[in-house]
Design a protein around this motif. Sequence first.
Motif, PDB file in Angstrom:
ATOM      1  N   ASP A 169       0.659  -1.096   0.424  1.00 25.79           N
ATOM      2  CA  ASP A 169       0.044  -0.074   0.139  1.00 25.79           C
ATOM      3  C   ASP A 169       1.036   1.061  -0.008  1.00 25.79           C
ATOM      4  OD1 ASP A 169      -2.208   1.739   0.229  1.00 25.79           O
ATOM      5  OD2 ASP A 169      -2.312   1.420   2.659  1.00 25.79           O
ATOM      6  N   CYS A 170       1.383   1.886  -1.422  1.00 26.27           N
ATOM      7  CA  CYS A 170       2.790   2.972  -1.404  1.00 26.27           C
ATOM      8  C   CYS A 170       1.385   4.213  -1.456  1.00 26.27           C
ATOM      9  CB  CYS A 170       4.088   2.681  -2.233  1.00 26.27           C
ATOM     10  SG  CYS A 170       3.001   1.789  -3.798  1.00 26.27           S
ATOM     11  N   CYS A 171       0.337   3.986  -2.067  1.00 25.46           N
ATOM     12  CA  CYS A 171      -0.299   5.389  -2.882  1.00 25.46           C
ATOM     13  C   CYS A 171      -1.508   4.885  -1.932  1.00 25.46           C
ATOM     14  CB  CYS A 171       0.209   4.913  -3.979  1.00 25.46           C
ATOM     15  SG  CYS A 171      -0.837   4.483  -5.284  1.00 25.46           S
ATOM     16  N   GLY A 172      -2.231   6.293  -2.506  1.00 21.83           N
ATOM     17  CA  GLY A 172      -3.516   6.366  -2.411  1.00 21.83           C
ATOM     18  C   GLY A 172      -4.145   7.735  -2.248  1.00 21.83           C
ATOM     19  N   ASP A 173      -4.886   8.228  -1.560  1.00 20.62           N
ATOM     20  CA  ASP A 173      -5.823   9.473  -1.069  1.00 20.62           C
ATOM     21  C   ASP A 173      -5.232  10.198  -0.291  1.00 20.62           C
ATOM     22  OD1 ASP A 173      -7.572   9.127  -3.190  1.00 20.62           O
ATOM     23  OD2 ASP A 173      -9.304   7.878  -1.824  1.00 20.62           O
ATOM     24  N   VAL A 179      -2.706  10.618  -7.969  1.00 22.60           N
ATOM     25  CA  VAL A 179      -3.144   9.974  -6.107  1.00 22.60           C
ATOM     26  C   VAL A 179      -2.666  11.173  -5.230  1.00 22.60           C
ATOM     27  CG1 VAL A 179      -2.455   8.342  -6.656  1.00 22.60           C
ATOM     28  CG2 VAL A 179      -0.684   9.724  -6.010  1.00 22.60           C
ATOM     29  N   GLY A 180      -2.900  11.086  -4.087  1.00 28.28           N
ATOM     30  CA  GLY A 180      -3.436  12.123  -3.296  1.00 28.28           C
ATOM     31  C   GLY A 180      -1.835  12.308  -2.510  1.00 28.28           C
ATOM     32  N   MET A 181      -0.973  10.755  -2.356  1.00 28.64           N
ATOM     33  CA  MET A 181       0.522  10.586  -1.667  1.00 28.64           C
ATOM     34  C   MET A 181       1.301   9.701  -2.300  1.00 28.64           C
ATOM     35  SD  MET A 181      -1.373  10.139   1.954  1.00 28.64           S
ATOM     36  CE  MET A 181      -0.454   8.838   2.293  1.00 28.64           C
ATOM     37  N   ASP A 237       6.049  11.364   4.597  1.00 31.04           N
ATOM     38  CA  ASP A 237       5.754  11.302   3.147  1.00 31.04           C
ATOM     39  C   ASP A 237       4.441  12.749   2.678  1.00 31.04           C
ATOM     40  OD1 ASP A 237       4.957   9.511   4.969  1.00 31.04           O
ATOM     41  OD2 ASP A 237       5.876   8.328   3.447  1.00 31.04           O
ATOM     42  N   MET A 238       3.640  11.623   3.480  1.00 29.21           N
ATOM     43  CA  MET A 238       2.463  11.866   3.970  1.00 29.21           C
ATOM     44  C   MET A 238       1.850  13.887   4.632  1.00 29.21           C
ATOM     45  SD  MET A 238       0.312   9.738   6.406  1.00 29.21           S
ATOM     46  CE  MET A 238       1.124   9.464   7.581  1.00 29.21           C
ATOM     47  N   ASP A 239       3.157  14.340   4.929  1.00 27.32           N
ATOM     48  CA  ASP A 239       3.158  15.919   5.347  1.00 27.32           C
ATOM     49  C   ASP A 239       3.941  16.461   3.499  1.00 27.32           C
ATOM     50  OD1 ASP A 239       3.127  18.852   6.886  1.00 27.32           O
ATOM     51  OD2 ASP A 239       5.345  18.177   5.788  1.00 27.32           O
ATOM     52  N   TRP A 240       4.457  16.057   3.032  1.00 23.85           N
ATOM     53  CA  TRP A 240       5.290  16.436   1.819  1.00 23.85           C
ATOM     54  C   TRP A 240       3.976  15.929   1.002  1.00 23.85           C
ATOM     55  CZ3 TRP A 240       6.494  16.220  -2.586  1.00 23.85           C
ATOM     56  CH2 TRP A 240       7.555  16.644  -3.582  1.00 23.85           C
ATOM     57  N   CYS A 241       3.625  15.400   0.550  1.00 27.31           N
ATOM     58  CA  CYS A 241       2.612  15.584  -0.198  1.00 27.31           C
ATOM     59  C   CYS A 241       1.223  15.971  -0.214  1.00 27.31           C
ATOM     60  CB  CYS A 241       2.333  13.816  -0.178  1.00 27.31           C
ATOM     61  SG  CYS A 241       2.995  12.674  -1.292  1.00 27.31           S
ATOM     62  N   HIS A 242       0.707  16.517   0.830  1.00 28.38           N
ATOM     63  CA  HIS A 242      -0.214  17.057   0.977  1.00 28.38           C
ATOM     64  C   HIS A 242       0.125  18.215   1.291  1.00 28.38           C
ATOM     65  CE1 HIS A 242      -3.657  19.401   3.614  1.00 28.38           C
ATOM     66  NE2 HIS A 242      -2.387  20.135   3.642  1.00 28.38           N
ATOM     67  N   ARG A 243       1.328  18.895   1.258  1.00 24.93           N
ATOM     68  CA  ARG A 243       1.902  19.771   1.304  1.00 24.93           C
ATOM     69  C   ARG A 243       2.000  20.302  -0.793  1.00 24.93           C
ATOM     70  NH1 ARG A 243       7.436  21.748   3.382  1.00 24.93           N
ATOM     71  NH2 ARG A 243       7.388  19.516   3.905  1.00 24.93           N
ATOM     72  N   ALA A 244       2.718  19.334  -1.561  1.00 23.04           N
ATOM     73  CA  ALA A 244       2.624  19.279  -2.609  1.00 23.04           C
ATOM     74  C   ALA A 244       0.975  19.703  -3.343  1.00 23.04           C
ATOM     75  CB  ALA A 244       2.831  18.147  -3.597  1.00 23.04           C
ATOM     76  N   GLY A 254      -0.152  22.403  -5.988  1.00 20.83           N
ATOM     77  CA  GLY A 254      -0.854  22.494  -7.605  1.00 20.83           C
ATOM     78  C   GLY A 254      -0.267  21.409  -7.990  1.00 20.83           C
ATOM     79  N   VAL A 255       1.048  20.817  -7.564  1.00 21.43           N
ATOM     80  CA  VAL A 255       1.775  19.467  -7.896  1.00 21.43           C
ATOM     81  C   VAL A 255       1.869  17.958  -8.415  1.00 21.43           C
ATOM     82  CG1 VAL A 255       3.364  18.476  -7.731  1.00 21.43           C
ATOM     83  CG2 VAL A 255       3.788  20.686  -7.616  1.00 21.43           C
ATOM     84  N   PRO A 256       0.872  18.133  -9.689  1.00 22.36           N
ATOM     85  CA  PRO A 256       0.283  16.647  -9.679  1.00 22.36           C
ATOM     86  C   PRO A 256       1.217  14.947  -8.669  1.00 22.36           C
ATOM     87  CG  PRO A 256       0.990  17.199 -11.863  1.00 22.36           C
ATOM     88  CD  PRO A 256       1.583  18.610 -10.760  1.00 22.36           C
ATOM     89  N   LEU A 257       0.388  14.611  -8.752  1.00 23.57           N
ATOM     90  CA  LEU A 257       1.149  13.060  -7.927  1.00 23.57           C
ATOM     91  C   LEU A 257       0.552  12.230  -8.815  1.00 23.57           C
ATOM     92  CD1 LEU A 257       0.388  13.755  -4.383  1.00 23.57           C
ATOM     93  CD2 LEU A 257       2.816  15.180  -5.403  1.00 23.57           C
ATOM     94  N   ILE A 258       1.784  11.732  -9.120  1.00 22.18           N
ATOM     95  CA  ILE A 258       1.374  10.392 -10.455  1.00 22.18           C
ATOM     96  C   ILE A 258       2.274   9.235  -9.644  1.00 22.18           C
ATOM     97  CG2 ILE A 258       1.586   9.466 -12.851  1.00 22.18           C
ATOM     98  CD1 ILE A 258      -0.186  11.863 -12.310  1.00 22.18           C
TER      99      ILE A 258
END
Length: 186
Positions: free
Chosen positions: A103-107, A130-132, A161-168, A172-176
């Motif tokens: 479980d390496c990615c998701g909402d 993905v969200g993160m 990682d959750m914090d950084w992805c939230h800020r990304a 408006g940075v796409p997470l793919i």
Amino acid sequence: RELMASLSGHEEVELLYYDHSPADELRTLAGDDPRVSYTWDARNLGFSFANNRLLGLAQHGRILLLNPDVFGFTPGFWDALMRAPDDGVTFVRLLNADGTFQDCCGDVTGLMRAVLPTKDYSRVRSPVPVGMGIMAFMLASRAIFDRVGLLDEDYPLYGEDMDWCHRAHKAGVPLIFDPRLELTHV
């Protein structure tokens, strides 16, 4: 050893290691390869601290955060990865040691994720937003790190990682998530 072998023919890369282990095996593996920069620090100040120091040293426009417990690089992996767009962050399919999906990615993490059904990313076969994702393997451009910022060192391990992805995501940075690229993460 596998990482070094998989990068044969890719002389344009740099490998930055931040090591806090008591043994110097990693320094020995790095040898005198001109692509390698090795930092040893007896203190274990956390994943975020170490990666932030390496981000400050990185010379290239694209930066891959890679845990030492990720393996399974196949021929053509790096060429395929470098086709990922520069304007987003790329996460790959990670498997557990037994071959099951990790479980390496998701909402984005939150109450809604806890109560609503979530997408089964193990079934995804083509790149999707993905969200993160987890930073065991994360490719981003220097421009994205400049825009989002470094990892928050208040999270020495887990949660950064959750914090950084939230800020990304807020920036408006796409997470793919690109499931066509697959590795094992122990």
